[in-house]
Design a protein around this motif. Structure first.
Motif, PDB file in Angstrom:
ATOM      1  N   ALA A  60       0.824  -1.210   0.000  1.00 13.09           N
ATOM      2  CA  ALA A  60       0.000   0.000   0.000  1.00 13.09           C
ATOM      3  C   ALA A  60       0.854   1.255   0.000  1.00 13.09           C
ATOM      4  O   ALA A  60       0.385   2.323  -0.408  1.00 13.09           O
ATOM      5  CB  ALA A  60      -0.926   0.000   1.213  1.00 13.09           C
ATOM      6  N   GLY A  61       2.110   1.138   0.465  1.00 12.27           N
ATOM      7  CA  GLY A  61       3.005   2.283   0.503  1.00 12.27           C
ATOM      8  C   GLY A  61       3.379   2.745   1.888  1.00 12.27           C
ATOM      9  O   GLY A  61       4.049   3.780   2.046  1.00 12.27           O
ATOM     10  N   SER A  62       2.992   2.009   2.933  1.00 14.11           N
ATOM     11  CA  SER A  62       3.354   2.385   4.301  1.00 14.11           C
ATOM     12  C   SER A  62       4.861   2.252   4.478  1.00 14.11           C
ATOM     13  O   SER A  62       5.422   1.153   4.390  1.00 14.11           O
ATOM     14  CB  SER A  62       2.636   1.476   5.309  1.00 14.11           C
ATOM     15  N   PHE A  68       8.233  -0.758  -4.067  1.00 12.61           N
ATOM     16  CA  PHE A  68       7.110  -1.533  -3.542  1.00 12.61           C
ATOM     17  C   PHE A  68       5.806  -1.178  -4.247  1.00 12.61           C
ATOM     18  O   PHE A  68       5.042  -2.066  -4.628  1.00 12.61           O
ATOM     19  CB  PHE A  68       6.971  -1.307  -2.031  1.00 12.61           C
ATOM     20  N   VAL A  69       5.534   0.093  -4.397  1.00  9.67           N
ATOM     21  CA  VAL A  69       4.223   0.484  -4.941  1.00  9.67           C
ATOM     22  C   VAL A  69       4.135   0.267  -6.444  1.00  9.67           C
ATOM     23  O   VAL A  69       3.042   0.334  -7.013  1.00  9.67           O
ATOM     24  CB  VAL A  69       3.870   1.947  -4.589  1.00  9.67           C
ATOM     25  N   GLY A 122      -6.707   1.572   3.503  1.00  8.46           N
ATOM     26  CA  GLY A 122      -5.294   1.902   3.348  1.00  8.46           C
ATOM     27  C   GLY A 122      -4.724   1.477   2.012  1.00  8.46           C
ATOM     28  O   GLY A 122      -3.789   2.106   1.499  1.00  8.46           O
ATOM     29  N   TYR A 123      -5.279   0.436   1.438  1.00  6.44           N
ATOM     30  CA  TYR A 123      -4.763  -0.047   0.156  1.00  6.44           C
ATOM     31  C   TYR A 123      -5.514   0.559  -1.030  1.00  6.44           C
ATOM     32  O   TYR A 123      -4.901   0.990  -2.013  1.00  6.44           O
ATOM     33  CB  TYR A 123      -4.833  -1.569   0.083  1.00  6.44           C
ATOM     34  N   PHE A 124      -6.836   0.613  -0.951  1.00  7.83           N
ATOM     35  CA  PHE A 124      -7.640   0.945  -2.119  1.00  7.83           C
ATOM     36  C   PHE A 124      -7.999   2.433  -2.254  1.00  7.83           C
ATOM     37  O   PHE A 124      -8.272   2.898  -3.357  1.00  7.83           O
ATOM     38  CB  PHE A 124      -8.938   0.127  -2.117  1.00  7.83           C
TER      39      PHE A 124
END
Length: 655
Positions: A235-237, A385-386, A452-454
């Motif tokens: 998700a980018g955390s 990652f993203v 958090g993801y979408f």
């Protein structure tokens, strides 16, 4: 009719456009309800051990071997039965090896086809033909169907089937059909697979396991804290990303990161070499086997990278904790507690000397701030990652098939815990003036993970959700973690092991009592007289006498140590919980050597299976959630029939 509005029935009529099509569907669905319930397997905490996982899925946790023994003990020698089992598990690899050693290849192919067909007939007896057809490759399904559903004793039909087998052999198609039949046996042996969390970390092949799960015909996943960590990273955390990389380096396992997902850690390597070039980083030597292929130089580099990302992690986590005071994790703001001049840290009023005092990137006046160089590394890693296509394929699969918990056939499945107080009440989490506990809390954080993801259109909401994903990784209230604190810093920097202790939530003591299990089942709307909780997360130390069955049979912990890192503690190498029409069985597995030895030496995993519950009557599909859904379809189709016959909906003319 009132239950099914006319507009709903009109939509249904598009799929069933006539009285006859609706009637046929009712007949088929009604007959399906009478079939035995399918066999389901539950596995937990596989932690990247892809070869052991794949083998247990392929061998049906030992059930395929038991069926071979039952069917062929009087007609085949044990070596022949073992060869047949290996062929079923690994047909693509085993066929060429066997053909090199047999004298009469055509006879072996012919006999193998006959045996596999006989095996498939037995397993397919509790499936509808349509269900079996869906499990077969399209180019061979028609022929295999003919072979499976012969009429024994009918002379012309027997000759017909024998002719088919001879033609398969003479046309050189045997290997294609043997592979298809072997794979069909694997699929028929296990109708559904439930993964109770923690696919990622420790072992080298989490990405391979997810590829296998994506190809499985029926699977669901209950997320573990390690899964959530990787989902948060996708998700980018940034806090999740730092943890993912640190753990990969700690266990010398870069396979999933680099080869699985194509994530470049070169920015971190360059930064670590420049920043820690003269630092031995002895506290960060990776946990790798003595016989690993890593050189001394590679191990030192991994240690330097691990220290670099660990310091970055502590800074990033401090930002999350300060941003979210409702997490109540101020005790984990450790960097300001260090006296950098003296090399000591004060925790709960006690002063401890640090084992490592070299912190070139920490400003004692502002210890939680990233340096420009650290921020550049974080930004480049986050971009990897993203933008990883494969990682996002797997993450979306985890979201589409997964959740924090699942209610299935009256049972409750979850990975970690339901946070509780010492008195057995559910522990409440307070945010924005609202209190959440038990099921409501799990529902809330499940929703936040998806946010958090979408939710890419609302940065603040996405950040809130990503922080919640990190919260689920390591917070005391997390249903996936369930410990007072994650003592990563203490394990690296403090010698006193009392500071390393991660006190568990009261749940882990209370879950041994039947009343606790009943309380949890009632909280989720389940019958405490019949429902069972299926749990993972904490390895069962069988070697020390622990048992997976708790709360007088109302709760089962099925983390038996799939991960090699845990097998010395557990004394076994994983559990498979098996649920079939007759009851529940628990299979305890011994360590798996390797796929190569399984194929070449015909080594299987030794598993000991015990019956833990027997149903008072054989369960049929009508007794399951799937059966209830089928009954709902039958009711809707019956209403559609009524609408056709009353003239409320007209049949569609079929040409």
């Amino acid at each position: 009719m009132q239950k099914y509005p006319l507009n709903y029935l009109q939509l249904l009529s598009e799929k069933y456009p006539s009285i006859q099509s609706a009637s046929t569907a009712i007949i088929n669905f009604s007959s399906e309800l009478q079939l035995p319930k399918g066999t389901e397997h539950f596995l937990s905490d596989v932690h990247g051990e892809h070869e052991a996982f794949e083998h247990i899925v392929r061998n049906g946790a030992g059930s395929i071997w038991r069926k071979i023994e039952e069917m062929f003990a009087n007609s085949m020698s044990r070596p022949e039965r073992r060869s047949l089992a290996t062929l079923i598990y690994y047909p693509e690899e085993k066929i060429p090896l066997t053909l090199q050693s047999v004298a009469d290849k055509e006879e072996w192919l012919r006999l193998t086809l006959v045996r596999l067909i006989k095996f498939c007939r037995t397993l397919s007896a509790k499936y509808r033909r349509e269900a079996v057809r869906k499990l077969l490759p399209a180019d061979v399904s028609e022929t295999i169907e003919e072979l499976l559903y012969d009429q024994e004793g009918v002379e012309h039909k027997l000759a017909y089937n024998q002719s088919q087998i001879e033609t398969i052999v003479s046309t050189g198609s045997s290997q294609i059909f043997i592979i298809a039949l072997a794979q069909l046996i694997q699929r028929l042996a296990v109708e559904r697979l439930h993964i109770i969390g923690d696919i990622y970390d420790r072992g080298p092949g989490a990405h391979i396991i997810l590829d296998q799960l994506m190809e499985h015909h029926q699977v669901d996943i209950q997320w573990g804290n390690h899964d959530m960590l990787w989902m948060g990273a996708a998700a980018g955390s940034e806090a999740c990303i730092a943890n993912v990389i640190r753990i990969s380096l700690r266990y010398g396992n870069m396979e999933t990161l680099e080869n699985g997902y194509g994530i470049s850690i070169l920015p971190l390597a360059s930064f670590a070499l420049a920043t820690y070039k003269d630092d031995p980083c002895t506290r960060f030597i990776p946990k790798v086997d003595a016989d690993s292929n890593f050189s001394a130089q590679e191990i030192r580099l991994m240690a330097q990278m691990q220290k670099a990302i660990a310091v970055i992690q502590f800074k990033l986590e401090s930002a999350v904790i300060r941003r979210r005071p409702q997490y109540q994790m101020d005790d984990r703001l450790l960097l300001p507690k260090i006296d950098y001049a003296r090399g000591v840290i004060t925790l709960n009023g006690t002063e401890y000397s640090l084992l490592d005092t070299f912190f070139p990137t920490i400003d004692p006046k502002n210890p939680e701030a990233l340096t420009p160089e650290e921020q550049a590394v974080v930004s480049r890693l986050a971009l990897s990652f993203v933008t990883s296509k494969k990682l996002h394929q797997h993450t979306r699969f985890l979201f589409s098939t997964g959740s924090l918990y699942r209610i299935h056939d009256g049972n409750l499945l979850y990975h970690g815990c339901i946070a509780m107080n010492d008195d057995g009440s559910f522990r409440a989490f307070n945010v924005d003036g609202k209190s959440f506990s038990g099921k409501a809390f799990l529902d809330r954080v499940d929703r936040l993970a998806r946010q958090g993801y979408f939710d890419t259109e609302h940065p603040a909401k996405k950040r809130y959700g990503m922080d919640a994903m990190w919260f689920m990784w390591c917070a005391p209230m997390s249903p996936l973690f369930g410990k007072e604190r994650m003592t990563t810093f203490e394990r690296y920097f403090i010698a006193d092991k009392t500071t390393h202790t991660e006190k568990r939530n009261a749940y882990y003591t209370l879950r041994n009592t039947e009343e606790t299990a009943r309380t949890i089942l009632r909280e989720f709307g389940l019958d405490p007289e019949t429902g069972i909780i299926i749990n993972g997360h904490v390895p069962v130390k069988v070697a020390k006498g622990e048992r997976p069955i708790k709360a007088n049979g109302r709760l089962m912990v099925i983390d038996g140590g799939f991960s090699r890192a845990y097998q010395k503690q557990t004394g076994i190498a994983g559990y498979t919980l098996i649920s079939n029409s007759r009851g529940m069985l628990l299979s305890a597995h011994q360590p798996f050597e390797s796929k190569q030895r399984a194929v070449s030496e015909e080594l299987d995993i030794h598993s000991e299976t015990e019956i833990i519950h027997t149903h008072p009557f054989r369960l049929r599909i009508k007794d399951t959630d799937r059966g209830h859904a089928i009954q709902e379809k039958i009711a809707a189709l019956t209403a559609l029939l009524h609408a056709y016959r009353e003239g409320l909906i007209k049949e569609q003319h079929m040409r």
